[in-house]
Design an enzyme around this catalytic site. Structure first.
Site, mmCIF file in Angstrom:
data_model
loop_
_atom_site.group_PDB
_atom_site.id
_atom_site.type_symbol
_atom_site.label_atom_id
_atom_site.label_comp_id
_atom_site.label_asym_id
_atom_site.label_seq_id
_atom_site.Cartn_x
_atom_site.Cartn_y
_atom_site.Cartn_z
ATOM 1 N N GLU A 1 1.225 -1.372 -0.183
ATOM 2 C CA GLU A 1 0.008 -0.088 0.333
ATOM 3 C C GLU A 1 0.567 1.267 0.052
ATOM 4 O OE1 GLU A 1 -3.722 -2.120 2.020
ATOM 5 O OE2 GLU A 1 -2.474 -1.120 3.748
ATOM 6 N N GLY B 1 -12.545 -4.746 1.278
ATOM 7 C CA GLY B 1 -13.366 -5.220 0.327
ATOM 8 C C GLY B 1 -15.153 -4.473 0.127
ATOM 9 N N MET C 1 -9.602 -2.663 7.894
ATOM 10 C CA MET C 1 -8.840 -3.243 9.000
ATOM 11 C C MET C 1 -7.987 -2.594 9.733
ATOM 12 S SD MET C 1 -7.940 -7.642 8.279
ATOM 13 C CE MET C 1 -7.967 -8.334 10.101
ATOM 14 N N GLU C 2 -8.312 -0.849 9.554
ATOM 15 C CA GLU C 2 -7.747 -0.116 10.319
ATOM 16 C C GLU C 2 -7.874 0.915 10.448
ATOM 17 O OE1 GLU C 2 -5.971 -1.983 6.777
ATOM 18 O OE2 GLU C 2 -4.975 -3.387 8.197
ATOM 19 N N ASP D 1 -11.680 -6.564 -3.529
ATOM 20 C CA ASP D 1 -12.945 -7.865 -3.114
ATOM 21 C C ASP D 1 -13.893 -7.034 -2.534
ATOM 22 O OD1 ASP D 1 -10.590 -7.633 -0.292
ATOM 23 O OD2 ASP D 1 -12.478 -8.667 -0.104
HETATM 24 N N1 ADE Z 1 -9.485 -5.756 2.892
HETATM 25 C C1 ADE Z 1 -9.377 -5.289 2.007
HETATM 26 N N2 ADE Z 1 -10.478 -6.886 1.813
HETATM 27 C C2 ADE Z 1 -10.645 -7.303 3.004
HETATM 28 C C3 ADE Z 1 -11.649 -8.068 3.651
HETATM 29 N N3 ADE Z 1 -12.131 -8.538 2.393
HETATM 30 N N4 ADE Z 1 -11.993 -7.733 4.762
HETATM 31 C C4 ADE Z 1 -11.172 -7.021 5.780
HETATM 32 N N5 ADE Z 1 -10.547 -6.151 5.228
HETATM 33 C C5 ADE Z 1 -10.418 -6.211 3.882
#
Ligand code: ADE
Length: 228
Positions: free
Chosen positions: A12, A78, A172-173, A196
């Site tokens: 990143e 995501g 996640m951050e 995703d």
């Molecule tokens: N970052 C990118 N895709 C993610 C996902 N599916 N879950 C958590 N963090 C992500």
């Protein structure tokens, strides 16, 4: 201005380091911080490692040790909102922790006493991001980002996060960084490109699109810095 640029994973921030060319490396609290001058600004760039704990440490360090006056986060997420396809950009209007749960005591999901379910990002930086997107001729979605210490690869979990927080994307951050910046009164922007869609294929898609989506987010962040 001293501008912090932060990611969670090497992928990143690598495109940003490549763009700035030369930089100094400072080792501090078991991490590396990359500093350089870029245009009128001094940049401090770092990746935290994945998750809320490491990103809290890095955001705090960028501000308290390196004197960052503004923090820009670049990375991948995501997608939840079906309008978001892989490679699309989203900037957080507000952020929440989807895995914070003391509902046993009658509190809503994402809440602890003296905290708040949602942390709002800086409106002026968001407006600037929208202007930058317009000047680049790209679509930038504004929406809610939900954070948790989980890689979500489950239609059920994704649907629950959508229903509970009306979230458009998850990662996640972002919220841990937001909590730090909010407490220390540092304007921040959380930008993510979709890697995703947090469903059964998420692990496969993440591996396939991490680099290309991280690059899309990094290119945008560099444009943002040029406009600050
Ligand atoms: N970052 C990118 N895709 C993610 C996902 N599916 N879950 C958590 N963090 C992500």
């Amino acid at each position: 201005m001293r501008v912090a640029i932060m990611g969670a994973m090497p992928e990143e921030i690598e495109p940003i380091l490549q763009r700035v060319g030369s930089y100094e490396t400072v080792e501090y609290v078991q991490n590396r911080y990359f500093t350089c001058n870029y245009g009128r600004h001094t940049l401090v760039i770092a990746y935290s490692k994945i998750g809320k704990v490491f990103s809290t440490l890095t955001a705090t360090t960028l501000i308290e040790k390196f004197g960052a006056e503004v923090l820009l986060f670049s990375g991948v997420a995501g997608g939840i909102n079906p309008e978001l396809a892989i490679g699309d950009l989203i900037v957080a209007t507000k952020l929440c922790q989807h895995d914070l749960d003391i509902t046993a005591f009658g509190h809503p999901y994402g809440y602890v006493p003296e905290g708040a379910v949602f942390i709002e990002s800086d409106a002026a930086l968001r407006r600037r991001a929208v202007e930058v997107a317009r000047s680049m001729g790209i679509v930038l979605k504004e929406g809610v980002i939900a954070t948790g210490d989980q890689f979500v690869a489950s239609p059920e979990r994704k649907a629950w996060i959508e229903k509970t927080f009306h979230a458009d994307a998850l990662e996640m951050e972002g919220t841990s960084v937001a909590v730090v910046c909010d407490a220390l009164e540092i304007p921040f922007l959380i930008l993510r490109a979709i890697s995703d869609t947090a469903d059964m294929d998420a692990g496969f898609d993440f591996d396939a699109f991490l680099e290309s989506s991280a690059q899309i987010s990094a290119d945008f962040i560099v444009k943002m810095v040029e406009q600050l």
